[in-house]
Design a protein around this motif. Sequence first.
Motif, PDB file in Angstrom:
ATOM      1  N   TYR A  43     -22.561  -7.264  34.955  1.00  0.00           N
ATOM      2  CA  TYR A  43     -21.581  -6.186  34.821  1.00  0.00           C
ATOM      3  C   TYR A  43     -20.226  -6.740  34.418  1.00  0.00           C
TER       4      TYR A  43
ATOM      5  N   PHE B 134     -20.188  -7.549  30.766  1.00  0.00           N
ATOM      6  CA  PHE B 134     -20.104  -6.321  29.978  1.00  0.00           C
ATOM      7  C   PHE B 134     -18.690  -5.756  30.022  1.00  0.00           C
TER       8      PHE B 134
ATOM      9  N   TYR C 145     -23.147   0.904  29.824  1.00  0.00           N
ATOM     10  CA  TYR C 145     -23.672  -0.162  30.682  1.00  0.00           C
ATOM     11  C   TYR C 145     -25.098   0.168  31.080  1.00  0.00           C
TER      12      TYR C 145
END
Length: 71
Positions: free
Chosen positions: A29, A32, A64
């Motif tokens: 995460y 990203f 995402y």
Amino acid sequence: MKKYKDIISEAKLASDSAFHAMNEGNAEYEAFFRQALEKFGKSGVAEMSDEEKKSFFNYIEKNYKGEKGSE
């Protein structure tokens, strides 16, 4: 019958494994998120106006592809 130290050892291994899996998701995460910041030409959210923040987080939410609903 298992000994107490064997049970504790197994519990620690399971805990470490779960912690490692959770951190892998966070790293994915974070990568990203950093790529999205680059895409928006910013080094952090603090640099964004309210409209830019709205657009940025809408982009994150839409694009995402990591685990969803794992809270």
